[in-house]
Design an enzyme around this catalytic site. Structure first.
Site, PDB file in Angstrom:
ATOM      1  N   ARG A 151      20.822  11.328 -45.438  1.00  0.00           N
ATOM      2  CA  ARG A 151      22.198  11.311 -45.917  1.00  0.00           C
ATOM      3  C   ARG A 151      23.088  10.878 -44.760  1.00  0.00           C
ATOM      4  NH1 ARG A 151      19.842  16.177 -47.590  1.00  0.00           N
ATOM      5  NH2 ARG A 151      19.613  16.393 -49.859  1.00  0.00           N
ATOM      6  N   LYS A 175      21.170  19.840 -46.053  1.00  0.00           N
ATOM      7  CA  LYS A 175      21.947  20.802 -46.829  1.00  0.00           C
ATOM      8  C   LYS A 175      21.402  22.208 -46.625  1.00  0.00           C
ATOM      9  CE  LYS A 175      23.536  17.740 -50.535  1.00  0.00           C
ATOM     10  NZ  LYS A 175      23.555  17.502 -52.002  1.00  0.00           N
ATOM     11  N   HIS A 247      24.849   5.371 -48.937  1.00  0.00           N
ATOM     12  CA  HIS A 247      23.891   6.116 -49.760  1.00  0.00           C
ATOM     13  C   HIS A 247      22.879   5.195 -50.434  1.00  0.00           C
ATOM     14  CE1 HIS A 247      22.908  10.113 -51.155  1.00  0.00           C
ATOM     15  NE2 HIS A 247      22.686   9.641 -52.367  1.00  0.00           N
ATOM     16  N   ARG A 250      19.657   5.256 -48.741  1.00  0.00           N
ATOM     17  CA  ARG A 250      18.824   6.412 -49.106  1.00  0.00           C
ATOM     18  C   ARG A 250      18.051   6.125 -50.391  1.00  0.00           C
ATOM     19  NH1 ARG A 250      18.267  11.914 -48.150  1.00  0.00           N
ATOM     20  NH2 ARG A 250      18.320  13.322 -49.936  1.00  0.00           N
ATOM     21  N   HIS A 274      15.069  16.976 -50.496  1.00  0.00           N
ATOM     22  CA  HIS A 274      15.518  17.429 -51.809  1.00  0.00           C
ATOM     23  C   HIS A 274      14.896  18.785 -52.123  1.00  0.00           C
ATOM     24  CE1 HIS A 274      17.925  14.166 -53.225  1.00  0.00           C
ATOM     25  NE2 HIS A 274      16.974  13.272 -53.115  1.00  0.00           N
ATOM     26  N   TYR A 283      14.227   7.931 -59.242  1.00  0.00           N
ATOM     27  CA  TYR A 283      13.454   7.015 -58.403  1.00  0.00           C
ATOM     28  C   TYR A 283      12.105   6.691 -59.038  1.00  0.00           C
ATOM     29  CZ  TYR A 283      16.884   8.497 -54.926  1.00  0.00           C
ATOM     30  OH  TYR A 283      18.046   8.779 -54.257  1.00  0.00           O
TER      31      TYR A 283
END
Length: 310
Positions: A151, A175, A247, A250, A274, A283
């Site tokens: 990210r 995160k 992004h 990514r 994730h 994806y």
């Protein structure tokens, strides 16, 4: 327990920061959405006491959002923050009922990620200029994003000392303050080495702003807005029209990794950081569609060969 709405919101935001370890961006976004709700209730003549909050108030706020925010995704982001807060205040005993079931999230169309086409990606990486320190930084940033799938917030939080002296492995913080290992391609490592070798500033940041108006090197860390500006400039300069934002890199890394690993979703989940495998469904659909197209062309080839022999 009698508590006003703002105090309850502050308690929740503090919990997000200190105990839930949510990212600063998430905390700011949730705080902003709760403030908007409280402003709406104040303008509606509400007592602003949590105990007086009713489903009718929440329905009125949802109607307001439906008129102000045309995008279902924007409404969903706003309502997720409110719903999470309502669940928390009920769980913590600030209110004797859970009002979160009064929040209805809009249905969202599942938009597939749009990675950079492989041919366009090859042209982009080959065309990145590297004559000046600024160009070296831009090239290093793009190569890093494509290589790691990080990210943009994770990338810009890195310091120079995070760059590995040997090898291609480095640690990023994602995160929820969760750390994970990512790996540099040979091209990404070379671009970063070239860029860092030109640095004469005292900033610890891996990626910096070269704006001459910044007097203090400690304030030179590149921002997300700065990174978006770099991508937009390179997009126009090099004609990389699929590269619409940081992004997208990514998305490109995720899709490419799935293809080259034969669809190893668990591995890609680890690389991208994730928490939920469902996030990768978009994806995998892209990879599946490419496989279907490959088999269609294969069948077309076989049909043509069959015709040639009859």
């Amino acid at each position: 327990m009698s508590i006003d709405l703002q105090a309850a919101a502050n308690e929740y935001i503090g919990w997000l920061q200190l105990e839930a370890n949510r990212s600063p961006n998430t905390v700011r976004a949730y705080d902003a959405e709760l403030k908007k709700l409280i402003v709406f209730l104040h303008e509606s003549g509400h007592t602003l006491q949590l105990a007086d909050l009713r489903h009718e108030d929440l329905r009125a706020y949802q109607r307001l959002l439906a008129t102000r925010l045309k995008s279902p995704a924007s409404r969903a982001r706003a309502l997720v923050a409110v719903r999470s807060w309502l669940r928390w205040v009920a769980r913590e005993g600030f209110i004797d009922r859970d009002l979160s079931n009064g929040i209805t999230l809009p249905k969202l169309e599942q938009r597939l990620p749009k990675p950079i086409d492989s041919d366009e990606l090859a042209r982009l990486l080959a065309a990145l200029p590297s004559g000046t320190p600024l160009e070296k930084r831009d090239k290093a940033l793009v190569q890093f994003l494509i290589s790691t799938g990080c990210r943009i917030s994770e990338s810009l939080a890195l310091d120079r000392t995070d760059f590995p002296r040997t090898g291609n492995r480095l640690i990023v913080t994602g995160k929820g303050s969760k750390q994970r290992a990512v790996y540099l391609t040979a091209d990404a490592r070379a671009a970063l080495e070239d860029y860092l070798a030109t640095r004469e500033d005292a900033s610890m940041a891996m990626f910096i702003n070269y704006d001459r108006s910044i007097a203090d090197d400690r304030n030179r860390r590149l921002t997300s807005a700065g990174a978006r500006f770099i991508v937009k400039r390179l997009r126009r300069q090099l004609g990389a029209w699929s590269f619409k934002s940081p992004h997208v890199a990514r998305h490109t890394a995720a899709t490419t990794l799935l293809e080259v690993t034969g669809g190893d979703v668990r591995l890609v989940q680890e690389v991208l950081g994730h928490a939920n495998l469902n996030t990768l469904q978009g994806y995998t659909k892209i990879v599946d569609s490419r496989k279907q197209e490959a088999y269609r062309l294969y069948q077309q080839f076989l049909d043509e060969k069959k015709k040639a022999t009859t």
